[in-house]
Motif scaffolding. Structure first.
Motif, PDB file in Angstrom:
ATOM      1  N   MET A   4      29.877   2.717 -10.933  1.00  0.00           N
ATOM      2  CA  MET A   4      29.634   1.532 -10.138  1.00  0.00           C
ATOM      3  C   MET A   4      28.638   0.607 -10.840  1.00  0.00           C
ATOM      4  SD  MET A   4      28.595   1.267  -6.162  1.00  0.00           S
ATOM      5  CE  MET A   4      26.895   0.795  -6.084  1.00  0.00           C
ATOM      6  N   LEU A   5      27.403   1.028 -11.000  1.00  0.00           N
ATOM      7  CA  LEU A   5      26.428   0.204 -11.723  1.00  0.00           C
ATOM      8  C   LEU A   5      26.591   0.491 -13.206  1.00  0.00           C
ATOM      9  CD1 LEU A   5      23.248   0.714  -9.513  1.00  0.00           C
ATOM     10  CD2 LEU A   5      24.929  -1.135  -9.405  1.00  0.00           C
ATOM     11  N   ARG A   6      26.938  -0.517 -13.986  1.00  0.00           N
ATOM     12  CA  ARG A   6      27.278  -0.296 -15.391  1.00  0.00           C
ATOM     13  C   ARG A   6      26.173  -0.693 -16.351  1.00  0.00           C
ATOM     14  NH1 ARG A   6      32.723  -2.445 -17.037  1.00  0.00           N
ATOM     15  NH2 ARG A   6      32.116  -1.249 -18.850  1.00  0.00           N
ATOM     16  N   GLY A   7      25.155  -1.335 -15.873  1.00  0.00           N
ATOM     17  CA  GLY A   7      24.066  -1.716 -16.765  1.00  0.00           C
ATOM     18  C   GLY A   7      23.424  -3.004 -16.319  1.00  0.00           C
ATOM     19  N   PHE A   8      22.253  -3.220 -16.822  1.00  0.00           N
ATOM     20  CA  PHE A   8      21.501  -4.425 -16.522  1.00  0.00           C
ATOM     21  C   PHE A   8      22.247  -5.638 -17.075  1.00  0.00           C
ATOM     22  CE2 PHE A   8      18.469  -7.365 -18.567  1.00  0.00           C
ATOM     23  CZ  PHE A   8      17.983  -7.961 -17.420  1.00  0.00           C
ATOM     24  N   ALA A   9      22.437  -6.670 -16.264  1.00  0.00           N
ATOM     25  CA  ALA A   9      23.132  -7.879 -16.701  1.00  0.00           C
ATOM     26  C   ALA A   9      22.145  -9.048 -16.853  1.00  0.00           C
ATOM     27  CB  ALA A   9      24.243  -8.251 -15.729  1.00  0.00           C
ATOM     28  N   THR A  10      21.506  -9.452 -15.782  1.00  0.00           N
ATOM     29  CA  THR A  10      20.572 -10.576 -15.803  1.00  0.00           C
ATOM     30  C   THR A  10      19.445 -10.309 -14.829  1.00  0.00           C
ATOM     31  OG1 THR A  10      22.383 -12.127 -16.222  1.00  0.00           O
ATOM     32  CG2 THR A  10      20.324 -13.081 -15.448  1.00  0.00           C
ATOM     33  N   ILE A  11      18.236 -10.644 -15.225  1.00  0.00           N
ATOM     34  CA  ILE A  11      17.124 -10.663 -14.276  1.00  0.00           C
ATOM     35  C   ILE A  11      16.722 -12.118 -14.110  1.00  0.00           C
ATOM     36  CG2 ILE A  11      15.355 -10.262 -16.052  1.00  0.00           C
ATOM     37  CD1 ILE A  11      13.883  -8.621 -13.792  1.00  0.00           C
ATOM     38  N   SER A  12      16.454 -12.517 -12.880  1.00  0.00           N
ATOM     39  CA  SER A  12      16.104 -13.904 -12.579  1.00  0.00           C
ATOM     40  C   SER A  12      14.670 -13.978 -12.071  1.00  0.00           C
ATOM     41  CB  SER A  12      17.045 -14.467 -11.511  1.00  0.00           C
ATOM     42  OG  SER A  12      18.374 -14.466 -11.979  1.00  0.00           O
ATOM     43  N   TYR A  13      13.917 -14.899 -12.651  1.00  0.00           N
ATOM     44  CA  TYR A  13      12.553 -15.188 -12.207  1.00  0.00           C
ATOM     45  C   TYR A  13      12.530 -16.613 -11.683  1.00  0.00           C
ATOM     46  CZ  TYR A  13      10.945 -11.117 -14.937  1.00  0.00           C
ATOM     47  OH  TYR A  13      10.744  -9.859 -15.443  1.00  0.00           O
ATOM     48  N   TRP A  14      11.828 -16.822 -10.576  1.00  0.00           N
ATOM     49  CA  TRP A  14      11.714 -18.127  -9.946  1.00  0.00           C
ATOM     50  C   TRP A  14      10.451 -18.814 -10.432  1.00  0.00           C
ATOM     51  CZ3 TRP A  14      16.172 -18.776  -7.631  1.00  0.00           C
ATOM     52  CH2 TRP A  14      16.840 -17.665  -7.144  1.00  0.00           C
ATOM     53  N   ALA A  15      10.476 -20.142 -10.489  1.00  0.00           N
ATOM     54  CA  ALA A  15       9.293 -20.900 -10.902  1.00  0.00           C
ATOM     55  C   ALA A  15       9.283 -22.258 -10.221  1.00  0.00           C
ATOM     56  CB  ALA A  15       9.275 -21.085 -12.414  1.00  0.00           C
ATOM     57  N   ASP A  16       8.136 -22.612  -9.648  1.00  0.00           N
ATOM     58  CA  ASP A  16       7.972 -23.955  -9.084  1.00  0.00           C
ATOM     59  C   ASP A  16       7.973 -24.998 -10.195  1.00  0.00           C
ATOM     60  OD1 ASP A  16       7.829 -23.109  -6.424  1.00  0.00           O
ATOM     61  OD2 ASP A  16       5.652 -22.860  -6.503  1.00  0.00           O
ATOM     62  N   ASP A  17       7.350 -24.670 -11.324  1.00  0.00           N
ATOM     63  CA  ASP A  17       7.323 -25.560 -12.483  1.00  0.00           C
ATOM     64  C   ASP A  17       8.207 -24.937 -13.562  1.00  0.00           C
ATOM     65  OD1 ASP A  17       6.775 -27.067 -14.757  1.00  0.00           O
ATOM     66  OD2 ASP A  17       4.623 -27.213 -14.340  1.00  0.00           O
ATOM     67  N   LEU A  18       9.482 -25.249 -13.507  1.00  0.00           N
ATOM     68  CA  LEU A  18      10.460 -24.618 -14.389  1.00  0.00           C
ATOM     69  C   LEU A  18      10.217 -24.942 -15.857  1.00  0.00           C
ATOM     70  CD1 LEU A  18      12.918 -22.766 -14.417  1.00  0.00           C
ATOM     71  CD2 LEU A  18      14.354 -24.800 -14.208  1.00  0.00           C
ATOM     72  N   GLU A  19       9.814 -26.157 -16.153  1.00  0.00           N
ATOM     73  CA  GLU A  19       9.566 -26.526 -17.552  1.00  0.00           C
ATOM     74  C   GLU A  19       8.391 -25.740 -18.120  1.00  0.00           C
ATOM     75  OE1 GLU A  19      11.588 -28.412 -19.532  1.00  0.00           O
ATOM     76  OE2 GLU A  19      12.864 -28.299 -17.747  1.00  0.00           O
ATOM     77  N   ALA A  20       7.336 -25.561 -17.328  1.00  0.00           N
ATOM     78  CA  ALA A  20       6.196 -24.752 -17.782  1.00  0.00           C
ATOM     79  C   ALA A  20       6.619 -23.299 -17.977  1.00  0.00           C
ATOM     80  CB  ALA A  20       5.038 -24.854 -16.794  1.00  0.00           C
TER      81      ALA A  20
END
Length: 142
Positions: A1-17
């Motif tokens: 079922m779980l085949r491996g890590f694909a993407t981890i997402s981090y949130w940011a208020d200041d995306l450019e920074a």
């Protein structure tokens, strides 16, 4: 079922920074971005490490309803060859220590640490002997 890590997402208020901070940490620029209708970028993606794992940075305006405002939840650990040196580098770039260097199980070789990046996300680092064993097996098979 779980085949491996694909993407981890981090949130940011200041995306450019956040993009600039992670580019400095990783020594690479994002390979992919998604522009929004107003011309700003809403998403950046980096490929990292031996398996080209994906690290996505997302404008926090797109966070799911009910997402926490501060660090919490699951810690994703990235393999590093030297936890103490990696922790020092993260701290020198402005991350805050969440948990210092800690051996996990006496004599097992597993060592972890974690920080809170300047944007409020938890970033875990780990020396993991199993990770290196898998790399070695793959190298021998090819």
């Amino acid at each position: 079922m779980l085949r491996g890590f694909a993407t981890i997402s981090y949130w940011a208020d200041d995306l450019e920074a956040a993009k600039d901070w992670y580019a400095e940490l990783l020594g690479a620029e994002p390979y992919f971005s998604v522009p929004m209708p107003d011309g700003r970028v809403g998403y950046y993606e980096f490929r990292i490490g031996d398996h080209q794992a994906e690290l996505g940075l997302i404008d926090s305006g797109f966070a799911p309803a009910g997402a926490g405002a501060g660090p919490g939840g699951v810690i994703m650990y990235w393999h590093v060859d030297d936890v103490a040196a990696s922790l020092d580098r993260l701290l020198s770039l402005g991350a805050k220590e969440q948990e210092g260097v800690k051996e996990r199980g006496e004599g097992t070789g597993f060592v972890t640490a974690s920080v809170i990046d300047p944007f409020g996300n938890i970033l875990g680092i780990m020396y993991n002997p199993h990770y290196l064993e898998i790399l070695e097996k793959r190298a021998q098979a090819s």
